[in-house]
Each structure stands twice: as C-alpha cells, then as structure tokens.
Design an enzyme around this catalytic site. Sequence first.
Site, PDB file in Angstrom:
ATOM      1  N   ASP B 301     -18.185 -34.210 -21.316  1.00 36.97           N
ATOM      2  CA  ASP B 301     -18.245 -35.496 -21.985  1.00 36.97           C
ATOM      3  C   ASP B 301     -17.996 -36.574 -20.948  1.00 36.97           C
ATOM      4  O   ASP B 301     -17.140 -36.420 -20.084  1.00 36.97           O
ATOM      5  CB  ASP B 301     -17.168 -35.574 -23.066  1.00 36.97           C
ATOM      6  CG  ASP B 301     -17.621 -34.834 -24.312  1.00 36.97           C
ATOM      7  OD1 ASP B 301     -18.827 -34.896 -24.611  1.00 36.97           O
ATOM      8  OD2 ASP B 301     -16.784 -34.183 -24.945  1.00 36.97           O
ATOM      9  N   GLU B 342     -11.258 -50.630 -25.600  1.00 37.81           N
ATOM     10  CA  GLU B 342     -12.380 -51.532 -25.347  1.00 37.81           C
ATOM     11  C   GLU B 342     -12.107 -52.888 -25.985  1.00 37.81           C
ATOM     12  O   GLU B 342     -12.297 -53.933 -25.371  1.00 37.81           O
ATOM     13  CB  GLU B 342     -13.669 -50.967 -25.932  1.00 37.81           C
ATOM     14  CG  GLU B 342     -14.202 -49.792 -25.169  1.00 37.81           C
ATOM     15  CD  GLU B 342     -15.349 -49.132 -25.913  1.00 37.81           C
ATOM     16  OE1 GLU B 342     -15.864 -49.733 -26.878  1.00 37.81           O
ATOM     17  OE2 GLU B 342     -15.717 -48.019 -25.525  1.00 37.81           O
ATOM     18  N   ARG B 375     -22.225 -48.867 -37.214  1.00 40.16           N
ATOM     19  CA  ARG B 375     -21.910 -49.040 -35.787  1.00 40.16           C
ATOM     20  C   ARG B 375     -21.656 -50.521 -35.474  1.00 40.16           C
ATOM     21  O   ARG B 375     -22.006 -51.015 -34.407  1.00 40.16           O
ATOM     22  CB  ARG B 375     -23.011 -48.455 -34.897  1.00 40.16           C
ATOM     23  CG  ARG B 375     -23.153 -46.950 -35.113  1.00 40.16           C
ATOM     24  CD  ARG B 375     -24.322 -46.383 -34.369  1.00 40.16           C
ATOM     25  NE  ARG B 375     -24.082 -46.287 -32.941  1.00 40.16           N
ATOM     26  CZ  ARG B 375     -25.045 -46.168 -32.052  1.00 40.16           C
ATOM     27  NH1 ARG B 375     -26.303 -46.155 -32.436  1.00 40.16           N
ATOM     28  NH2 ARG B 375     -24.759 -46.071 -30.767  1.00 40.16           N
ATOM     29  N   ILE B 376     -21.115 -51.204 -36.437  1.00 43.39           N
ATOM     30  CA  ILE B 376     -20.792 -52.622 -36.256  1.00 43.39           C
ATOM     31  C   ILE B 376     -19.382 -52.852 -36.765  1.00 43.39           C
ATOM     32  O   ILE B 376     -18.979 -52.272 -37.775  1.00 43.39           O
ATOM     33  CB  ILE B 376     -21.764 -53.515 -37.069  1.00 43.39           C
ATOM     34  CG1 ILE B 376     -23.166 -53.464 -36.432  1.00 43.39           C
ATOM     35  CG2 ILE B 376     -21.260 -54.958 -37.140  1.00 43.39           C
ATOM     36  CD1 ILE B 376     -24.189 -54.230 -37.219  1.00 43.39           C
TER      37      ILE B 376
END
Lengths: 567, 676
Positions: B301, B342, B375-376
């Site tokens: 990964d 992030e 995915r938001i």
Amino acid sequence: MTIQGWILIAAFVGILLALTKPMGLWLHALYEGRRTPLHTVFGPVERGFYRLAGIDPTQEQGWRRYAVHMLLFNAVLMFFTYAILRLQGVLPGNPLGFAGTSEHLAANTAISFTTNTNWQSYSGESTMSNLSQMLGLTIHNFMSAATGIALAFALFRGFARREAKTVGNFWADCTRVTLYLLLPLSIVYALFLIASGVPQTLAGSVDVATLEGVKQTLAIGPVASQEAIKMLGTNGGGFFNANSAHPFENPTALTNLVQMLSIFVIGFGLTWTFGKAVGNTKQGWAILSAMVILFLAGTTVAYWQEAAGNPILHHLGVAGGNMEGKEVRFGIVASSLFAVVTTAASCGAVNAMHDSFTALGGMIPLFNIQLGEVVVGGVGAGIYGFLLFAILAVFVAGLMVGRTPEYVGKKIEAREVKLAVLAIAILPLVILGMTAISSVVADGLAGPLNKGPHGFGEILYAFTSAVGNNGSAFAGITANTPYYNGMLGVAMWLGRFFVIVPMLAIAGSLAAKKYTPASAGSFPTTGALWVGLLVGIIMILGGLTFLPSLALGPIADHLAMIAGKTF
Amino acid sequence: MARTPAKSLFTADLIVPAIGDAFRKLNPKELIRNPVMFTTAIVATLLTLLLVVGHDGLGIGFKLQLVIWLWLTVLFGTFAEAIAEGRGKAQAASLRATKAELTAKRVKGAGVEDVAASALRIGDVVVVETGELIPSDGEVVEGVASVNEAAITGESAPVIREAGGDRSAVTAGTRVLSDRIKVRVTVNPGQGFLDRMIALVEGAERQKTPNEIALTILLVGLTIIFLIAVATIPGFASYAGGSIPVAMLAALLITLIPTTIAALLSAIGIAGMDRLVRFNVLAKSGRAVEAAGDIDVLLLDKTGTITVGDRQASEFRAVGGASQTDLAEAALLASLADETPEGRSIVVLAREQFAVTTTALPAGAEVIPFTAQTRISGVQIAGSLIQKGAVDSILRANPGAGETAAATELRRITDEIARAGGTPLAVAQDGRLLGAIFLKDVVKAGIRERFGELRQMGIRTVMITGDNPLTAAAIAAEAGVDDFLAQATPEDKLALIRKEQEGGRLVAMCGDGTNDAPALAQADVGVAMNTGTQAAREAGNMVDLDSDPTKLIEVVGLGKQLLMTRGALTTFSVANDVAKYFAIIPAMFVVLYPGLAVLNVMGLATPQSAILSAIIFNALIIPLLVPLALKGVAYKPMGAGPLLARNLAVYGLGGLVAPFIGIKIIDLAVTGLGLA
C-alpha cells in the site's frame, strides 16, 4: 598417451557438438509431431499403422495410461521374442540349424533386448538363427530405443506443459521416432557399413581357405542391418560374440569412429531438444556440458591408465601400454575411447575386452554405469535419468538461494523428490544387493573366471551392466547359467522399468504444475556454477554409494598391481 | 517498534531444562518423527546389546566408546530440538501468565453474570469496563474504549477500539484503559489469538512444512541408499575372504547417513518461526513462513509503506478568478471539522501562508462528513455550501460548473499536480469552483534502496494506491517501485493477485480493513495488521503485532533465511561424507587388502582411531552447528547467482574440507589420550 590420441578424442567430441543442434532440431520436430520432409515417404505408412491398430495419434494420454501402454507393448514384444528363441529350431531362417535356446537363456535374452540392455549370455554366431537375430532381436533394437526416446519426450512434456493432465501419446511418439529417425538413419548407416565391408546376407556361413591352406568356416549373416541400429539405439547387442571387435562388425578405423559417434549422437541431440522444449536451449547445453565434463574425465583416466600399462608386465620386459584384449587395428586410444563411450551411453557394444583393461582403466566403464547411465546415457534413458539427478541437485542446492527449489519453471516438491529418490535408489539396491548375494552363494561364486578383487569386479560389473541396461560385460564371467541368467534378467527388468514408472509419475506431476517464471531470485540452471553442481552431485551420490564396492574391486586390484601382487 | 531482545543462546536457564528434554525426546514415539535419528537410535541400541554378547575381535573399550558416541549423536539431535523449543517456551510462559485468571461479565438478559473466561462461547456478549482485562477475542459491538495491547504487541501506547468499522477487533488479555465496551465473543476457549500464539511459540502445534517434508523424504532416501551400501559390505568382504566387525559397519552407516541435517532440521524450523515472533510477526503456520521466501511479487500500500502515512497540503491553486485567499479560506472552513492529518495540514497551510485566522466554525454550521459514496466532505454555513473532495467528485456534484472555463483550468491544474506526484483536492463554494489544494506525498527515506534490493532478489514490487494513475505514476517513479495499481478498489487488488498467481507467481500483501480480507486470503502471504479488523486478521496467514506494513519486506527475508539455512546445512551434511569415507573405508578394508592403506589420506593413526574420530566428528558437529541452526545463515539481499556461489563455497566446499581437518585433529587427540 600421444598427440594423435588426443586429436582423435578432440575430433570425436567436436563432431558430436556440431551434430547436436541439427539432431536436436530433428528430434524436436518429432517431439512436437511436426511434419518433416520424410513425411512424404513415411507419412502414409504412419497413418496406415494407426488405422491398422485403431489408434488416434492426437489422443493425449495421462502418465498412467502412457506407462501402462508402454509396459504392455514391451511385455508383448518380450514374450514374442521369448517364443522365437525357444522355437527357432523349427522356424525358418535358420541356415546353420541351431536348436531352440534354453528357457533361462531365452528369458534372459528377451528381457535383455526389451530393456535396451543387450546383455548377451550367448555367442550370437553359434546360438542364434538369422530369423532370431533379425526378427527376435533387431525388432527390440528399434523398439527399445524408440521407447526410451518416447519416454524422454513424455518427461520433457512434463517440464514444458503447464497445468496439463497429459504427457503425450505413447504410440504416436514411438511410431514417429521409429519411422522418421531410427529407420531412415539405420538404412543409410547400414549401406555405409556394407560399403565398408560388413556382410549383409541371409546365408549362414562361408568357407574360406586360410593362408596356411586350412579350410575355415566363417559365420556371416545380416550383420550390417543389425549393426546400424545396435549403435544408434545404444543397444549394443552384437551379431557376433566379439561384438565390434569383430572385423565383420567393425572393419575399419572409419567404421570405428562412426560407430562411436553414432552411439552418442541421439543422446547429444536430446539435450538440445530438452532445452528447446522448455523454451531455453541454454538449459540443454548446460546438461550437455555436465555430461561432456564427466565423459572427458572418464576418458582421460581410462586412456591414461591404458597407455601407462601394467607395471608387472613392464618388470617382465614388456614395454608400452596395455594391449591385452585390444584389437591391434584400433590400438589403445580408440579402444579406451570406445569403452568409455559405450559405457557412458548405456550401449554396451565393445571393440575391446573390458575385462583385460587395467584395473583403473576398467573401473571407468564400471563407474560410468554406476553413475546411473546418465553421462549421455542410452537414447532417451540417459536424459531422463540425468533429469532425475538434476531434480535432486536442484532440491539440495536450490534451497540455498532461499526459495522452494524450481527447475525450468517447475517447483520441485515432496512428490518429485520422493519419486526421484525411488528411481535413483533402485540402482544401488539391485547392483549392490545382487552382487553381495552372488559373492556369497555357490552359484554366484562359480561365475567369475578370475580370483581376488578382479573376480569380484567381474560379478560387480555384470550386475552393474544389467541394472544400468548397458549390456557390456567384463567378459571373464560365465553367465549362461540358470543362476546368472535368472538374476541378471531380474536385474535388467528392475533397472529399466522401476526407473521408468516413477520417472513417468514425475512427468505427470510436473505437467500438472503451474509454470513459475524465472526471476533474478530463481536458482540459476544454466551457468558454470550449475554445471559444476550437477557434476558434483552425480559424482558424490554415485561415488559414495559405490565406493566400498569399488575399493574392494578395481581399486584393490589396482593397488595390488602396483605392488606387483597377482592372484 | 518493540522487539523482544534475542536471548543469548546458551544460558543456564535454557540449557538445563533442554538437557532434560533431550532425554525425554528419546521416547521412540517422538523419535520416529525423525527417521534418520530414529535409525541412529536403533543402531545405537543394537550396538549396546552387542557390547554384551558380541565377539568380533574388537576391544570392549573401543566398542564402549563407539556406543557412547552413537548415543551422544542421538542426544545432541534431541537437544538441538529441545533448546530451540526452550526459547519459545520462555516466551509462551510470559504469555500464559497474562491469560491465567481471566473472568468475564457475560450479558444475561438485562443484567450481567460473572463467569470464567473459559466458559465463554462464540456469540456470547460480555461487558468490559475500565481497568479490566478483555476475557476473549471478539468484536466490539457497542461503545468505544482505549485499550492497552502491550501484552501481545509489547507496545505500551493505547489503541482505540470501537464498534463498527476497521477497529473493532479486540484480543483476549489486553486491558481496557478507559470507558466501557460490549464485546461479542468470536472464538471458543482454547482457539483464541493468545492460545494460538502460545501454541506456536511453544512449537507444540508444529507441523512439518511442505518443504520440510520433501527434505525429510530426501534424507530418508539417502539413509536407505547408504543402508544398502553398508549392508552389502559383508557380502563383498566374504568374497575377499574376510569379515568386517558389526561395530565398524555401524560406525560407517551412522557417519554416512545425514545425521547432521536431520538432527538440526526441526530446530531450524522452530528457530525460523521464533525469529518471526521476535520480530513481532505471528505466522499462523510454518507454511506461510516458507511461502514468504518464495514471494515473487509484493503488493505494498502506498500510504504508510512507501510514503510517510499522511499527505501534506503544500499549495493552493485558485481557478476562475477566485483569489488564493478565497480558496484558502474556503478550504480552511471545509477542513476545520476534518480530523484527518490531511485536513489538519490544510488548516495549517491556510493559517501559515494566508494568515487566515478563523479557528472555529461559526455557530449553526453544519458539517457534511466524508462518505465513500460521495467522496466529498464539506460544511454548510448560513446558506453557503463549501465542498471539498476528489476533483471528479466535485465536478460530478456540481454539474453546472462542468462547462465553465474554471473547470477546464481545474482539470489542467489537476493534471499538473498529479504529474508531480501530488493529489489534487478540489474546493467549490455554492457550485462555483474555487481551485485545488495540492496534497503532497512524501516518499519514505531509504525506501528506494529497499526496492532496489528486492529487485536484486528477483522480487517485483507493486504499489497499490487509490490515487489516479498520473499521481500514482509520479510517486511510483520517485519511490522506484516496479509497477503500480492506481485507483485500486479491493476488487482490483484481488484481481491483480489472481492474475499474478495465474502467471505462476507468489504474491504477498498486507492489509487491515474488512474489505482487504478476500485479498489477504487469496495472497500466498497475507500479513494482517494487528490494529485491523477481526475479518482481516482471520483472513491473513500472518499478523503483524506492530501493524507496520513495511515489515513485509523483512518477512520475505526471514522466509528466505529459513530455507537457506536448511539448504546450507543439508549441503554441508552431504559434503561431509566424502571425508568420512576416506577415514573409514581404509580402516575397514585394510585387513582385507593392505594396499588400501593409501586411501588413508589423513594419515590417521590406527583403524580404530580412524573410526572413532569419524564418529566423534559426526556427533560433535551437531552441537557445534546448533547456534547456526538457531540464528540462521547470514543473509544479505542479492541475486540468486551470487548467493548460490557464496553458499556453495561456504557450505559445499567448506563441508568437503572441514571434516578432513576436524577428523585429523580428533584423531590426534584420541591417540594422544590413548583412547584407541
């Protein structure tokens, strides 16, 4: 040893190396069942055979089926020959009127020729009718050779195929090898021999007046036709008792060279075919290199010992090398070379008496056979035997690179190791076991001509030759007795088929496996290291197993000779 | 990473019990598992009997010594196994202490009842509260707790365990530090993780691996061949008019059969497992360790293995007339509630570069959490919607923006960022595109060299990432992996593994999530992270207690080392035979043919001293090689060719030469001491 001697040896190997690829290519065409130029001539014959026998050559067989068909075929042929030998007295083609042979001789001979051994407990010219020679024996020269090559093909397929259930079709392999390789080559070869002076006739004998004016009866017969396949198929059973030492079998220096070349040529070619079959001809060359190294080492020792001669005779004022039992026509080098070739290749034809070699000179032929007939070896049998050793070598050393051992893309696992050990162990078991028994029982002790370690060597050689399916003899032994015919017959059968069945099982097991592509982490099976490893493993396994017997035979014999002791 | 320090090999607390075990292992039932040593024991027994009744012209003193050394050979073999097991047992003992007295509060109706942990069955639900030990392996079905798993991982920092998701698995013997959880039991007593671990390190459950079986077959084969070679000698000798004493034949047989490797074989296997355990990786079977050595393809990964865990925001790229500050401010608002590294890095960048000072969301703001479907993520503040997410997703969610010049510009920037190995994150406000955030991946130091080593070993590395192909390619190039799988879904991963396997290659991977489970199960070596779900831990054939995916590389090395050690000692053992022959054959046959004395190349004093020396060498070499068997042969990553050359030189050639020297020295000692 002379420069000319070495030039002969170098030329011999050089010619063979040049012939390797062409022969390999031709064999590869047969391996794949491809069309060859000869198909125009023999194609209809091939299809005719299949139709006659109701065989579909495209129908693939698994290893078990392949093995059963092969065994049945060989068994039927063996009984056929047994019947001919027993009945030759009443059958045609018997100009000299020989009677049928004894049960034990017929059985021994039938097994002997079926197993590609061609051990001969008899003298051909005074025992066998022309019909027996041509039909009873020569048929095996073709069929046992074709069987050997077919079996090698089956094993090649095991390595080459991926996740497959089958290893080929025995009947197709056998027919193709016979029709497109053995038969045409033998025809050309026989014609060459006839041109060189080898007899080819249905007559039984000819009377000649000698220089002294005495009438002498010389046995003749269909010699050339039997001679050709005897060499090509590494059979070795001569028409005459003296085999290739007889001028009617091997008349000139040229026929001698061609005979030696023809013993090896198919064996050399098969190594190339193997490489091609598994997709990397370097794999084949690596195997051939190991074989050639072992062969040259043996040749060097034998030639050196024969050229050095016998110090006991030197003390008696007889100078020079050992010429006892050799044809003056061939001399020391051509005889030594022939002896090494014929024993390395499981042929068993001889052009000199191995029994009369010096102790160590005679040990080389013995040791060649004891190594398992894998130094080039019999046609087909040599390469499949060698591959069994390769499997063991890969397994022992392959772990040292930190991976499950692989050979040409196939993982070598418990099943393959088990079967390879089984196939290889049969050799020492039968050779040493039967030699030990014969060294003790009265029937066994009655066989050898000589006393002391040399006599022991004669018994050892006989069983070694039988199990290795070589067929050459250390002459000195009297083998046409119920005891030796029986024991040797069993030995030949075990030595052939108890190797073949596990070998075919390996082929089946390998064929079913996935292919593992080679990487930088894979065990390298092409370079010098691998060749050295193969040589080492074969020498160590063979050497360790047979050293005690060799120590008590030829080595003790040799040391006694140096010490000036006779028995 | 917590590693158990390797125990010194020969300390009294290991050796003393091992000696006792060595004798206990003489039990024929146990000995027969090792056919070569079993043969040795039979021969030793026979000779012991012959001591009393035999009359073969050999001195009783000589025969007594032979018998003693034969028994020592057997004992050294059982000792080697015992000491390898002993090291595991010490570890098992400390694990067992943890397990000893677990009790459980089992949910029964509305209340709970106290029961012994051993009474728990699959499906039971137990309650565990602060300070208590978790009684059984299971899955958290309710609540969240911090758990100390030091008992199994050696790592004292607590981990979070919560219901649902990828962090729901708990292990028996670990301690809940805070809060209260309900755990559904997933294993029956005796089959838990801790139980398996104890059994494994103890070697109790040890089964022979495929490779070990194959090697045993070879050793048995060699034993049979040498048995034939020795058993036929009396016949040959009788032809020569003599006889060979049985004691001498026995000595020859025992020196020829591969006692060295046979004695050390199981110790090598146990030690291999043990090394892995010390490395905090738990292999569920020896087969898995062997498979690790065979690995052709490593699936790694990207995140956490190839790059340092988290991407960092490094730049704001505004589009369509929006200023960088607008973008930074919107990005910050959208990320304030985002607790991922992030998200935090975006906040930090916005503050540092654009002096955006907002520290908290205004009241009434509604956070839109990230979901795998959209995915938001984003935030709704007073009628204004700020969205942040993958570029494609943002464009899809705002179909109106798709045709604008800003969208074109965004796509161009996206490509640029991707090509530079970064991940673009688009930001939109009320359907208007503001720009992209450049999230940068940081490749781990030294990882490139590691991949270079793997390549030398013939192992291909494939980077698995959810990134788009451009980004993936850039990072792959930077990290030096051989291949990459971009925008990988668990199904893609599984398909890739199947494809490689169909090509005959063995694949290793690691994973932690439930959706990794099928791929972990399919892979030849699947290393599950200990922090992962129960499903992942069940599916993998190894569990990394440290949950460090980089260790996969070391695991491969350990697997290779195990196989190499076996191969090296087998080669050594077989090569030894040559010298032994040269010691024993002349000694044995010189009475028959005095000329054979020339084969005594070592110049050994007498036939008896030669035989004794060979048998002593054969016995002593076993304990001398025990340290090597336990530690494993030195292993450096390199190609198979040079590796083979090196090992052949050391163990093949060394194996040929060493016994010549050893036997000669022993002979001098034996003669000097007047033993023969």
